[in-house]
Scaffold this motif. Structure first.
Motif: not given
Length: 117
Positions: A51-54, A66-71, A80-84, A107-112
């Protein structure tokens, strides 16, 4: 999940082993407690570091976040796949730096493209 299936299978048997049912129930309870503890730790880590670094001044650090969150989303989508957490990717889409925006799109492309999320 495996433990739950074993418990269900044991309960369906004609001759139910009470000791085995008791052991499986205890194991299920312990596993659920461990999962809850791990999820608590994951929230603490996310809140204290991510939360502090993004929102960091450096676009390199924001890109890494962003890349870490995607992972994280791809590895543990049930948590992790929620609105938060997905809203943070949305914030990255409006970042002033193109590298961060591109990272969020990737990241979104990988998720979808993933079947698990």
């Amino acid at each position: 999940a495996v433990n739950d299936r074993q418990l269900q299978a044991e309960n369906k048997k004609k001759k139910v082993s009470k000791q085995k049912v008791k052991d499986l129930t205890e194991t299920t309870h312990k596993l659920k407690e461990q999962i809850a503890h791990l999820e608590t730790l994951m929230v603490e880590i996310t809140e204290s570091l991510f939360d502090h670094r993004y929102r960091d001044v450096s676009d390199v650090i924001r890109t890494e976040c962003v890349e870490y969150l995607g992972e994280c989303i791809l590895e543990y989508p049930s948590f992790y796949a929620n609105n938060n957490y997905l809203k943070r990717l949305g914030y990255a889409l409006s970042d002033p730096k193109s590298d961060v925006r591109m990272s969020a799109v990737t990241v979104l492309k990988k998720i979808y493209a993933s079947d698990d999320t």
